[in-house]
Design an enzyme around this catalytic site. Structure first.
Site, PDB file in Angstrom:
ATOM      1  N   LYS A  89       0.831  -1.204   0.000  1.00  0.00           N
ATOM      2  CA  LYS A  89       0.000   0.000   0.000  1.00  0.00           C
ATOM      3  C   LYS A  89       0.865   1.253   0.000  1.00  0.00           C
ATOM      4  O   LYS A  89       0.583   2.214  -0.722  1.00  0.00           O
ATOM      5  CB  LYS A  89      -0.940  -0.013   1.202  1.00  0.00           C
ATOM      6  CG  LYS A  89      -2.022  -1.069   1.093  1.00  0.00           C
ATOM      7  CD  LYS A  89      -2.855  -1.143   2.356  1.00  0.00           C
ATOM      8  CE  LYS A  89      -3.924  -2.216   2.245  1.00  0.00           C
ATOM      9  NZ  LYS A  89      -4.755  -2.292   3.469  1.00  0.00           N
ATOM     10  N   SER A 129      -1.584   0.498   6.550  1.00  0.00           N
ATOM     11  CA  SER A 129      -1.810  -0.612   7.479  1.00  0.00           C
ATOM     12  C   SER A 129      -2.639  -1.704   6.827  1.00  0.00           C
ATOM     13  O   SER A 129      -3.218  -1.516   5.755  1.00  0.00           O
ATOM     14  CB  SER A 129      -2.527  -0.107   8.736  1.00  0.00           C
ATOM     15  OG  SER A 129      -3.803   0.378   8.401  1.00  0.00           O
ATOM     16  N   ASP A 130      -2.699  -2.821   7.518  1.00  0.00           N
ATOM     17  CA  ASP A 130      -3.590  -3.893   7.123  1.00  0.00           C
ATOM     18  C   ASP A 130      -3.892  -4.744   8.346  1.00  0.00           C
ATOM     19  O   ASP A 130      -3.152  -4.710   9.337  1.00  0.00           O
ATOM     20  CB  ASP A 130      -3.014  -4.763   6.010  1.00  0.00           C
ATOM     21  CG  ASP A 130      -4.119  -5.483   5.259  1.00  0.00           C
ATOM     22  OD1 ASP A 130      -4.781  -4.838   4.429  1.00  0.00           O
ATOM     23  OD2 ASP A 130      -4.356  -6.668   5.550  1.00  0.00           O
ATOM     24  N   GLN A 131      -4.981  -5.487   8.257  1.00  0.00           N
ATOM     25  CA  GLN A 131      -5.400  -6.355   9.351  1.00  0.00           C
ATOM     26  C   GLN A 131      -6.104  -7.561   8.763  1.00  0.00           C
ATOM     27  O   GLN A 131      -6.857  -7.429   7.787  1.00  0.00           O
ATOM     28  CB  GLN A 131      -6.347  -5.589  10.277  1.00  0.00           C
ATOM     29  CG  GLN A 131      -6.830  -6.364  11.468  1.00  0.00           C
ATOM     30  CD  GLN A 131      -7.708  -5.513  12.379  1.00  0.00           C
ATOM     31  OE1 GLN A 131      -8.269  -4.509  11.968  1.00  0.00           O
ATOM     32  NE2 GLN A 131      -7.829  -5.933  13.616  1.00  0.00           N
TER      33      GLN A 131
END
Length: 104
Positions: free
Chosen positions: A32, A56-58
């Site tokens: 990203k 970010s990522d989750q």
């Protein structure tokens, strides 16, 4: 307050895979950042001032498996029923890129 702008990166998250949730979210957060740097035509080290890029990522992990976003209401209901049997957990990552230095 701190001025900020929200921009969605245009990446194909399904093209980035890893069986380890912690590794996967870091790969996605970095992808990203790379996409946004390219989209904004930003070159780390050539930006004046203190500008930070946060990406970010989750992911959700259930019974050892990474769960993708449900594709239907029924699949979402199945996921939720499963969480009654066994709790899920989330794994997240945040990448902060200093645009003045290019360091993450």
């Amino acid at each position: 307050g701190v001025p900020f702008e929200c921009i969605s990166p245009d990446i194909d998250e399904k093209a980035i895979r890893d069986p380890d949730p912690a590794v996967l979210v870091m790969k996605l957060a970095h992808a990203k950042a790379d996409a946004l740097l390219a989209h904004l035509s930003l070159v780390p080290g050539e930006t004046e001032g203190e500008t930070l890029l946060l990406t970010s990522d989750q992911v959700v992990v259930f019974e050892g498996e990474i769960r993708e976003k449900p594709e239907s209401e029924e699949e979402a209901r199945t996921f939720i029923r499963g969480y009654g049997r066994s709790p899920c957990r989330t794994v997240g990552a945040i990448v902060v890129t200093n645009l003045a230095t290019g360091k993450c």
